[in-house]
Design a protein around this motif. Structure first.
Motif, PDB file in Angstrom:
ATOM      1  N   TYR A  27     -18.547 -15.790 -58.762  1.00  0.00           N
ATOM      2  CA  TYR A  27     -17.611 -16.884 -59.014  1.00  0.00           C
ATOM      3  C   TYR A  27     -18.363 -18.165 -59.387  1.00  0.00           C
ATOM      4  N   GLY A  28     -19.466 -18.412 -58.716  1.00  0.00           N
ATOM      5  CA  GLY A  28     -20.253 -19.603 -59.032  1.00  0.00           C
ATOM      6  C   GLY A  28     -20.732 -19.607 -60.467  1.00  0.00           C
ATOM      7  N   LYS A  29     -21.170 -18.460 -60.958  1.00  0.00           N
ATOM      8  CA  LYS A  29     -21.582 -18.347 -62.353  1.00  0.00           C
ATOM      9  C   LYS A  29     -20.392 -18.532 -63.292  1.00  0.00           C
ATOM     10  N   SER A  30     -19.244 -18.011 -62.911  1.00  0.00           N
ATOM     11  CA  SER A  30     -18.041 -18.184 -63.737  1.00  0.00           C
ATOM     12  C   SER A  30     -17.691 -19.655 -63.874  1.00  0.00           C
ATOM     13  N   TYR A  31     -17.741 -20.380 -62.762  1.00  0.00           N
ATOM     14  CA  TYR A  31     -17.435 -21.815 -62.811  1.00  0.00           C
ATOM     15  C   TYR A  31     -18.486 -22.568 -63.608  1.00  0.00           C
ATOM     16  N   ALA A  32     -19.736 -22.134 -63.497  1.00  0.00           N
ATOM     17  CA  ALA A  32     -20.799 -22.769 -64.286  1.00  0.00           C
ATOM     18  C   ALA A  32     -20.557 -22.555 -65.775  1.00  0.00           C
ATOM     19  N   PHE A  33     -20.069 -21.393 -66.141  1.00  0.00           N
ATOM     20  CA  PHE A  33     -19.738 -21.111 -67.539  1.00  0.00           C
ATOM     21  C   PHE A  33     -18.644 -22.056 -68.015  1.00  0.00           C
ATOM     22  N   VAL A  34     -17.568 -22.186 -67.235  1.00  0.00           N
ATOM     23  CA  VAL A  34     -16.468 -23.076 -67.630  1.00  0.00           C
ATOM     24  C   VAL A  34     -16.965 -24.509 -67.730  1.00  0.00           C
ATOM     25  N   ASN A  35     -17.806 -24.914 -66.808  1.00  0.00           N
ATOM     26  CA  ASN A  35     -18.348 -26.275 -66.833  1.00  0.00           C
ATOM     27  C   ASN A  35     -19.161 -26.517 -68.104  1.00  0.00           C
ATOM     28  N   ALA A  36     -19.864 -25.482 -68.571  1.00  0.00           N
ATOM     29  CA  ALA A  36     -20.685 -25.626 -69.776  1.00  0.00           C
ATOM     30  C   ALA A  36     -19.834 -25.677 -71.033  1.00  0.00           C
ATOM     31  N   VAL A  37     -18.787 -24.844 -71.100  1.00  0.00           N
ATOM     32  CA  VAL A  37     -17.987 -24.769 -72.320  1.00  0.00           C
ATOM     33  C   VAL A  37     -16.814 -25.749 -72.311  1.00  0.00           C
ATOM     34  N   MET A  38     -16.561 -26.383 -71.175  1.00  0.00           N
ATOM     35  CA  MET A  38     -15.558 -27.452 -71.088  1.00  0.00           C
ATOM     36  C   MET A  38     -16.176 -28.613 -70.314  1.00  0.00           C
ATOM     37  N   PRO A  39     -17.205 -29.252 -70.866  1.00  0.00           N
ATOM     38  CA  PRO A  39     -17.986 -30.235 -70.110  1.00  0.00           C
ATOM     39  C   PRO A  39     -17.225 -31.501 -69.744  1.00  0.00           C
ATOM     40  N   CYS A  40     -16.100 -31.758 -70.382  1.00  0.00           N
ATOM     41  CA  CYS A  40     -15.329 -32.958 -70.068  1.00  0.00           C
ATOM     42  C   CYS A  40     -14.257 -32.698 -69.013  1.00  0.00           C
ATOM     43  N   LEU A  41     -14.159 -31.470 -68.546  1.00  0.00           N
ATOM     44  CA  LEU A  41     -13.135 -31.108 -67.572  1.00  0.00           C
ATOM     45  C   LEU A  41     -13.574 -31.491 -66.162  1.00  0.00           C
ATOM     46  N   GLU A  42     -12.650 -32.060 -65.403  1.00  0.00           N
ATOM     47  CA  GLU A  42     -12.937 -32.387 -64.011  1.00  0.00           C
ATOM     48  C   GLU A  42     -13.291 -31.116 -63.235  1.00  0.00           C
ATOM     49  N   ASP A  43     -14.262 -31.241 -62.346  1.00  0.00           N
ATOM     50  CA  ASP A  43     -14.686 -30.084 -61.569  1.00  0.00           C
ATOM     51  C   ASP A  43     -13.531 -29.465 -60.779  1.00  0.00           C
ATOM     52  N   ARG A  44     -12.666 -30.290 -60.259  1.00  0.00           N
ATOM     53  CA  ARG A  44     -11.566 -29.761 -59.437  1.00  0.00           C
ATOM     54  C   ARG A  44     -10.637 -28.865 -60.258  1.00  0.00           C
ATOM     55  N   LYS A  45     -10.546 -29.130 -61.571  1.00  0.00           N
ATOM     56  CA  LYS A  45      -9.688 -28.314 -62.420  1.00  0.00           C
ATOM     57  C   LYS A  45     -10.374 -27.011 -62.816  1.00  0.00           C
ATOM     58  N   ILE A  46     -11.683 -26.982 -62.692  1.00  0.00           N
ATOM     59  CA  ILE A  46     -12.412 -25.740 -62.930  1.00  0.00           C
ATOM     60  C   ILE A  46     -12.137 -24.758 -61.800  1.00  0.00           C
ATOM     61  N   ILE A  47     -12.134 -25.269 -60.569  1.00  0.00           N
ATOM     62  CA  ILE A  47     -11.965 -24.402 -59.399  1.00  0.00           C
ATOM     63  C   ILE A  47     -10.533 -24.408 -58.874  1.00  0.00           C
ATOM     64  N   TRP A  48      -9.645 -25.176 -59.524  1.00  0.00           N
ATOM     65  CA  TRP A  48      -8.225 -25.241 -59.173  1.00  0.00           C
ATOM     66  C   TRP A  48      -8.004 -25.846 -57.782  1.00  0.00           C
ATOM     67  N   TYR A  49      -8.734 -26.900 -57.486  1.00  0.00           N
ATOM     68  CA  TYR A  49      -8.564 -27.636 -56.244  1.00  0.00           C
ATOM     69  C   TYR A  49      -7.872 -28.964 -56.524  1.00  0.00           C
ATOM     70  N   SER A  50      -7.171 -29.459 -55.525  1.00  0.00           N
ATOM     71  CA  SER A  50      -6.647 -30.813 -55.599  1.00  0.00           C
ATOM     72  C   SER A  50      -7.773 -31.798 -55.314  1.00  0.00           C
ATOM     73  N   GLU A  51      -7.527 -33.079 -55.546  1.00  0.00           N
ATOM     74  CA  GLU A  51      -8.537 -34.098 -55.246  1.00  0.00           C
ATOM     75  C   GLU A  51      -8.886 -34.084 -53.765  1.00  0.00           C
ATOM     76  N   ASP A  52      -7.868 -33.927 -52.910  1.00  0.00           N
ATOM     77  CA  ASP A  52      -8.118 -33.904 -51.470  1.00  0.00           C
ATOM     78  C   ASP A  52      -8.957 -32.693 -51.077  1.00  0.00           C
ATOM     79  N   GLU A  53      -8.694 -31.552 -51.704  1.00  0.00           N
ATOM     80  CA  GLU A  53      -9.465 -30.350 -51.379  1.00  0.00           C
ATOM     81  C   GLU A  53     -10.916 -30.492 -51.816  1.00  0.00           C
ATOM     82  N   MET A  54     -11.136 -31.083 -52.990  1.00  0.00           N
ATOM     83  CA  MET A  54     -12.516 -31.296 -53.433  1.00  0.00           C
ATOM     84  C   MET A  54     -13.241 -32.251 -52.495  1.00  0.00           C
ATOM     85  N   GLU A  55     -12.553 -33.301 -52.105  1.00  0.00           N
ATOM     86  CA  GLU A  55     -13.164 -34.269 -51.190  1.00  0.00           C
ATOM     87  C   GLU A  55     -13.491 -33.602 -49.859  1.00  0.00           C
TER      88      GLU A  55
END
Length: 333
Positions: free
Chosen positions: A217-245
Motif C-alpha cells: 500500500y505504501g508503494k501504491s500511495y507513493a505512485f499516486v503521489n508521483a503521478v499526481m504531485p499536486c494532490l493533497e496527501d490526505r486525498k491519496i489515502i482517503w483520510y479527512s484532515e482530522d484523521e491525517m492530523e
C-alpha cells in the motif's frame, strides 16, 4: 485495549504536518511533463442510454462496450448471455432510472466532464513521464444504477458516474458514511491512479506478512503521489484532515504499538485485516486512530526509504522485498 497515550490531547498542526499533507498550493508541473502529448476525450456512454428502447438496441450497446459489460455487469455469472442483456435493459427502461440520470447529469455537467478530462490528461502525462511505453486507455462514463464505481484495464477505463454524486446527491451507494466520504467527484482521478498503480507494483507472492501488505500500500500511495504531485496527501489515502492530523501527531504511538505487539511479521489474515482494510477507526490503538492505519504507516516507511535511497519511482515499484525496504528505511518517528 486502546493505547493509553493515543490522542490524549490533539496538538496544533505542525509545520511538518502542513508540508506533508497540505494543499500543495505552490505545486508546479515541469515542462518536460506538461509538454507530453496526451489528449483525453471522454466517451459519454451515459448519454446513450436514453436511446435503448429495445432489447436488440441494448444488446448492441453492450456488445460494442465490452469493458462496461465485463467490468460492471459480470456476464460470467449468467449461463445465458441474454440474461444480462435483459437485466440491464430492465434497469435503463425503469422510470426511476430517469431520475438517476437527471441527478447524474446535474452533478456531471459539461464543465465537470471537461475538468475530469483535464485531470486525466495531467495524470496520464505524469505516468508517461515515468513509463514512456504507457498507452493511454479509452475513457468512458456511464450511469450504472450504482452497481460499481470504476473499471480500469490497460485498454479502457469506465467510470460509473452515479457512484460519485457526493454528499448532496439524492442517490448514494449502500455504504457506511466513512466510505461515502470519498465517493465524491474529486476522488475519481485519485482512485483511478491508485488502480493503475497495481500494474507496476511488484510483490513477493510468498511473503504473507502484514509488513508486505503495508509496504504494498505504501508503494501504491507513493505512485499516486508521483503521478499526481499536486494532490493533497490526505486525498491519496482517503483520510479527512482530522484523521491525517491524528496519524501524524501520534506517529510514535502508532509505531510503538506495532513494535510492541510484533505486528510487522503477523501472518494471520484476521489480524492483518484490522490494520489494512476499511474500518472507521482502529480502536486497538486508540478511539481516534484512523482506520487502515497500517497502510498509512506503510506509506511513511516507504517515504523514509525514498528519502534515504533516492530511488526513482520505477525502481521503487519494482522492488518486491518488503523487508529490504523496511530495513533500509530504518523508520522511527
Amino acid at each position: 485495549m486502546a493505547h493509553s497515550k493515543f490522542l490524549v490531547v490533539l496538538t496544533l498542526v505542525t509545520s511538518l504536518l502542513l508540508s506533508s499533507c497540505g494543499g500543495k498550493e505552490n505545486c508546479n508541473i515541469p515542462s518536460e511533463i506538461s509538454d507530453i502529448n496526451v489528449t483525453v476525450d471522454i466517451e459519454r456512454l451515459d448519454l446513450k442510454l436514453d436511446s435503448l428502447n429495445s432489447l436488440r438496441e441494448t444488446a448492441n450497446f453492450l456488445n460494442k462496450n465490452q469493458g462496461f459489460l465485463a467490468g460492471f455487469l459480470e456476464p460470467q455469472q449468467y449461463q445465458n448471455p441474454n440474461t444480462v442483456v435483459g437485466r440491464f435493459h430492465n434497469l435503463v427502461t425503469n422510470p426511476g432510472f430517469d431520475s438517476l440520470q437527471a441527478e447524474t447529469r446535474k452533478v456531471f455537467d459539461d464543465n465537470k466532464i471537461e475538468e475530469l478530462e483535464n485531470e486525466l490528461e495531467l495524470l496520464f502525462k505524469h505516468i508517461k513521464h515515468y513509463y514512456p511505453d504507457y498507452t493511454v486507455p479509452k475513457v468512458q462514463t456511464v450511469t450504472t444504477g450504482i452497481i460499481r464505481d470504476l473499471y480500469v484495464t490497460d485498454s479502457v477505463i469506465v467510470i460509473g458516474l452515479d457512484y460519485f454524486l457526493g454528499e448532496k446527491g439524492k442517490y448514494r451507494p449502500q455504504q457506511p458514511q466513512y466510505i461515502l466520504d470519498h465517493y465524491t467527484p474529486e476522488y475519481i482521478v485519485p482512485k483511478i491512479a491508485l488502480l493503475i498503480s497495481n500494474k507496476y507494483n511488484k510483490v513477493d507472492l510468498n511473503d504473507k506478512t502484514l509488513l508486505a501488505d503495508m509496504i504494498y500500500y505504501g508503494k501504491s500511495y507513493a505512485f499516486v503521489n508521483a503521478v499526481m504531485p499536486c494532490l493533497e496527501d490526505r486525498k491519496i489515502i482517503w483520510y479527512s484532515e482530522d484523521e491525517m492530523e491524528a496519524a501524524y501527531n501520534n506517529a510514535s504511538v502508532i509505531y510503538s504499538y506495532f513494535i510492541s505487539n510484533e505486528l510487522f511479521y503477523e501472518t494471520s489474515p484476521m489480524s492483518k485485516r484490522k490494520y489494512v482494510q476499511e474500518r472507521p477507526k482502529t480502536p486497538e490503538i486508540g478511539d481516534q486512530c484512523p482506520g487502515r492505519i497500517g497502510t498509512w504507516l506503510g506509506w511513511q516507511i516507504v517515504q523514509r526509504y525514498q528519502d534515504k535511497t533516492d530511488k526513482p519511482l520505477q525502481e521503487l515499484m519494482n522492488t518486491r522485498e518488503a523487508e529490504l525496504i523496511f530495513q533500509k528505511a530504518s523508520y522511527k518517528p
